[in-house]
Every structure is written in structure tokens, then in C-alpha cells.
Design a protein around this motif. Structure first.
Motif, PDB file in Angstrom:
ATOM      1  N   ALA A  75       0.888  -1.162   0.000  1.00 22.63           N
ATOM      2  CA  ALA A  75       0.000   0.000   0.000  1.00 22.63           C
ATOM      3  C   ALA A  75       0.926   1.212   0.000  1.00 22.63           C
ATOM      4  O   ALA A  75       1.241   1.786   1.035  1.00 22.63           O
ATOM      5  N   ASP A  76       1.398   1.553  -1.199  1.00 25.28           N
ATOM      6  CA  ASP A  76       2.341   2.656  -1.359  1.00 25.28           C
ATOM      7  C   ASP A  76       1.592   3.930  -1.724  1.00 25.28           C
ATOM      8  O   ASP A  76       0.360   3.974  -1.703  1.00 25.28           O
ATOM      9  N   ALA A  77       2.337   4.984  -2.048  1.00 28.69           N
ATOM     10  CA  ALA A  77       1.720   6.276  -2.349  1.00 28.69           C
ATOM     11  C   ALA A  77       0.727   6.171  -3.511  1.00 28.69           C
ATOM     12  O   ALA A  77      -0.355   6.762  -3.457  1.00 28.69           O
ATOM     13  N   ALA A  78       1.064   5.424  -4.545  1.00 28.82           N
ATOM     14  CA  ALA A  78       0.163   5.289  -5.702  1.00 28.82           C
ATOM     15  C   ALA A  78      -1.141   4.599  -5.292  1.00 28.82           C
ATOM     16  O   ALA A  78      -2.224   4.995  -5.733  1.00 28.82           O
ATOM     17  N   ALA A  79      -1.049   3.574  -4.449  1.00 28.99           N
ATOM     18  CA  ALA A  79      -2.256   2.863  -4.003  1.00 28.99           C
ATOM     19  C   ALA A  79      -3.120   3.745  -3.116  1.00 28.99           C
ATOM     20  O   ALA A  79      -4.346   3.626  -3.121  1.00 28.99           O
ATOM     21  N   MET A  80      -2.495   4.628  -2.366  1.00 27.56           N
ATOM     22  CA  MET A  80      -3.240   5.502  -1.459  1.00 27.56           C
ATOM     23  C   MET A  80      -3.956   6.625  -2.211  1.00 27.56           C
ATOM     24  O   MET A  80      -5.062   7.000  -1.849  1.00 27.56           O
ATOM     25  N   LYS A  81      -3.335   7.132  -3.263  1.00 24.80           N
ATOM     26  CA  LYS A  81      -3.881   8.303  -3.970  1.00 24.80           C
ATOM     27  C   LYS A  81      -4.973   7.958  -4.969  1.00 24.80           C
ATOM     28  O   LYS A  81      -5.875   8.746  -5.202  1.00 24.80           O
ATOM     29  N   ASP A  82      -4.891   6.807  -5.579  1.00 27.13           N
ATOM     30  CA  ASP A  82      -5.843   6.413  -6.610  1.00 27.13           C
ATOM     31  C   ASP A  82      -7.106   5.847  -5.963  1.00 27.13           C
ATOM     32  O   ASP A  82      -7.023   4.989  -5.082  1.00 27.13           O
ATOM     33  N   PRO A  83      -8.302   6.297  -6.382  1.00 28.26           N
ATOM     34  CA  PRO A  83      -9.542   5.797  -5.779  1.00 28.26           C
ATOM     35  C   PRO A  83      -9.759   4.288  -5.940  1.00 28.26           C
ATOM     36  O   PRO A  83     -10.474   3.675  -5.150  1.00 28.26           O
ATOM     37  N   GLY A  84      -9.139   3.663  -6.932  1.00 27.67           N
ATOM     38  CA  GLY A  84      -9.245   2.215  -7.117  1.00 27.67           C
ATOM     39  C   GLY A  84      -8.258   1.446  -6.243  1.00 27.67           C
ATOM     40  O   GLY A  84      -8.274   0.231  -6.212  1.00 27.67           O
ATOM     41  N   HIS A  85      -7.392   2.170  -5.544  1.00 26.99           N
ATOM     42  CA  HIS A  85      -6.391   1.606  -4.638  1.00 26.99           C
ATOM     43  C   HIS A  85      -5.603   0.464  -5.274  1.00 26.99           C
ATOM     44  O   HIS A  85      -5.641  -0.680  -4.800  1.00 26.99           O
ATOM     45  N   PRO A  86      -4.854   0.763  -6.354  1.00 30.42           N
ATOM     46  CA  PRO A  86      -4.072  -0.288  -7.008  1.00 30.42           C
ATOM     47  C   PRO A  86      -2.818  -0.647  -6.203  1.00 30.42           C
ATOM     48  O   PRO A  86      -1.799   0.040  -6.256  1.00 30.42           O
ATOM     49  N   LEU A  87      -2.917  -1.716  -5.439  1.00 29.56           N
ATOM     50  CA  LEU A  87      -1.791  -2.203  -4.657  1.00 29.56           C
ATOM     51  C   LEU A  87      -0.670  -2.663  -5.583  1.00 29.56           C
ATOM     52  O   LEU A  87      -0.922  -3.091  -6.720  1.00 29.56           O
ATOM     53  N   LEU A  88       0.553  -2.595  -5.098  1.00 27.86           N
ATOM     54  CA  LEU A  88       1.693  -3.089  -5.857  1.00 27.86           C
ATOM     55  C   LEU A  88       1.982  -4.515  -5.410  1.00 27.86           C
ATOM     56  O   LEU A  88       2.387  -4.754  -4.268  1.00 27.86           O
ATOM     57  N   ALA A  89       1.730  -5.478  -6.281  1.00 24.73           N
ATOM     58  CA  ALA A  89       2.018  -6.884  -6.004  1.00 24.73           C
ATOM     59  C   ALA A  89       3.500  -7.118  -6.263  1.00 24.73           C
ATOM     60  O   ALA A  89       4.032  -6.662  -7.279  1.00 24.73           O
ATOM     61  N   VAL A  90       4.165  -7.811  -5.343  1.00 19.17           N
ATOM     62  CA  VAL A  90       5.607  -8.033  -5.447  1.00 19.17           C
ATOM     63  C   VAL A  90       5.908  -9.521  -5.275  1.00 19.17           C
ATOM     64  O   VAL A  90       5.543 -10.117  -4.261  1.00 19.17           O
ATOM     65  N   ASP A  91       6.589 -10.088  -6.256  1.00 17.30           N
ATOM     66  CA  ASP A  91       7.040 -11.476  -6.182  1.00 17.30           C
ATOM     67  C   ASP A  91       8.324 -11.511  -5.354  1.00 17.30           C
ATOM     68  O   ASP A  91       9.254 -10.757  -5.612  1.00 17.30           O
ATOM     69  N   LEU A  92       8.369 -12.377  -4.366  1.00 15.64           N
ATOM     70  CA  LEU A  92       9.552 -12.510  -3.513  1.00 15.64           C
ATOM     71  C   LEU A  92      10.244 -13.859  -3.693  1.00 15.64           C
ATOM     72  O   LEU A  92      11.225 -14.136  -3.018  1.00 15.64           O
ATOM     73  N   SER A  93       9.740 -14.681  -4.608  1.00 17.67           N
ATOM     74  CA  SER A  93      10.252 -16.045  -4.698  1.00 17.67           C
ATOM     75  C   SER A  93      10.732 -16.432  -6.090  1.00 17.67           C
ATOM     76  O   SER A  93      11.918 -16.579  -6.319  1.00 17.67           O
ATOM     77  N   ASP A  94       9.814 -16.638  -7.016  1.00 16.04           N
ATOM     78  CA  ASP A  94      10.180 -17.159  -8.333  1.00 16.04           C
ATOM     79  C   ASP A  94      10.951 -16.158  -9.185  1.00 16.04           C
ATOM     80  O   ASP A  94      11.960 -16.493  -9.789  1.00 16.04           O
ATOM     81  N   GLU A  95      10.453 -14.931  -9.256  1.00 22.57           N
ATOM     82  CA  GLU A  95      11.118 -13.854  -9.989  1.00 22.57           C
ATOM     83  C   GLU A  95      11.203 -12.652  -9.047  1.00 22.57           C
ATOM     84  O   GLU A  95      10.446 -11.690  -9.211  1.00 22.57           O
TER      85      GLU A  95
END
Length: 140
Positions: A75-95
Motif C-alpha cells: 500500500a504505497d503512495a500510488a495505491a493511497m492516492k488512486d480511488p481504485g487503490h491499485p496495490l503493488l504486487a511483489v514477487d519474492l520467490s520465483d522472480e
């Protein structure tokens, strides 16, 4: 220190932007409204303020293997500002470090499938549109 562990059958949503408490509450309401069951373990700890993907990946990589998680949502700045709240999904394993955005409305679909290992992170990332946002398999 390892990243927080999500509750069973949920995904970690880690707050990194602390500039607007109302936006955080709105994002959590949007996540709760998007599905019939809880899909998110929301963590709001100031120690993660402003941390980017690389710093969070380094922190996770330093954790004991049994404490590591496979993916997370920011839940970064972009997710907070946009009304659709686009969360940033992050892969920590495969890629490690691969990302895409997911509006709150699509979060339950992704969280459910990733938490039960029904689908891989790459399947959703590959279905993201030209802006890097997943909008479902029929609309993306």
C-alpha cells in the motif's frame, strides 16, 4: 527482522505510505468490500514507511527460510492516492522483484489463488495490461 506473516489463506498488505490516514482507511474498506471473506492481513508499521521493493526484498532475503513469504502487496503512495487503490504486487520467490498493480476490486481473486497455490504470481503478472495493472483475465 523478517516481514510480518500473513494470516492463513490471506495475503500480506504492507503499508509503506503514511501520509494520509483517511486513504489507508479507505483502502482497507475497499479490500473488505471486494470479497465475502477476509483476504488481506493488513500491516501498518511505521518502520516500513517509504521502503521500496528492493529494501523490502533485502529484508525478506535476510530472514530464516521458514519465515520467508512468497509474495506481498504494498500500500504505497500510488495505491493511497488512486480511488481504485491499485496495490503493488511483489514477487519474492520465483522472480524476485517482479511487480504489477492490482486494484482492490481484483485483490480477492489474486489473494485466494496465490494463498492456496492454485495459480502462480507470473500468471497474474503476465495478464497485466500495458500499464502494468491486472484488471482480470477477461478485461486485461
Amino acid at each position: 527482522m523478517p516481514l510480518p506473516q500473513p494470516d492463513d489463506l490471506t495475503s500480506l498488505v504492507l503499508r509503506t505510505d503514511f501520509g494520509d490516514e483517511k486513504a489507508w482507511k479507505s483502502l482497507r474498506v475497499a479490500l473488505d468490500a471486494a470479497g465475502d471473506y477476509p483476504h488481506a492481513t493488513c500491516v501498518s508499521e511505521v518502520r516500513f514507511a517509504g521502503m521500496g521493493v528492493q529494501a523490502l526484498m533485502a529484508e525478506e532475503a535476510a530472514a530464516h527460510e521458514d519465515e520467508q513469504i512468497v509474495y506481498m502487496f504494498l500500500a504505497d503512495a500510488a495505491a493511497m492516492k488512486d480511488p481504485g487503490h491499485p496495490l503493488l504486487a511483489v514477487d519474492l520467490s520465483d522472480e524476485p522483484g517482479r511487480t504489477f498493480r492490482v486494484p482492490a476490486r481484483w485483490f480477492p481473486d489474486i489473494s485466494t489463488n496465490l494463498s492456496i497455490a492454485n495459480m502462480d504470481f507470473a500468471e497474474f503478472a503476465d495478464a497485466a495490461d500495458e500499464s502494468g495493472t491486472f484488471r482480470g483475465f477477461d478485461e486485461g
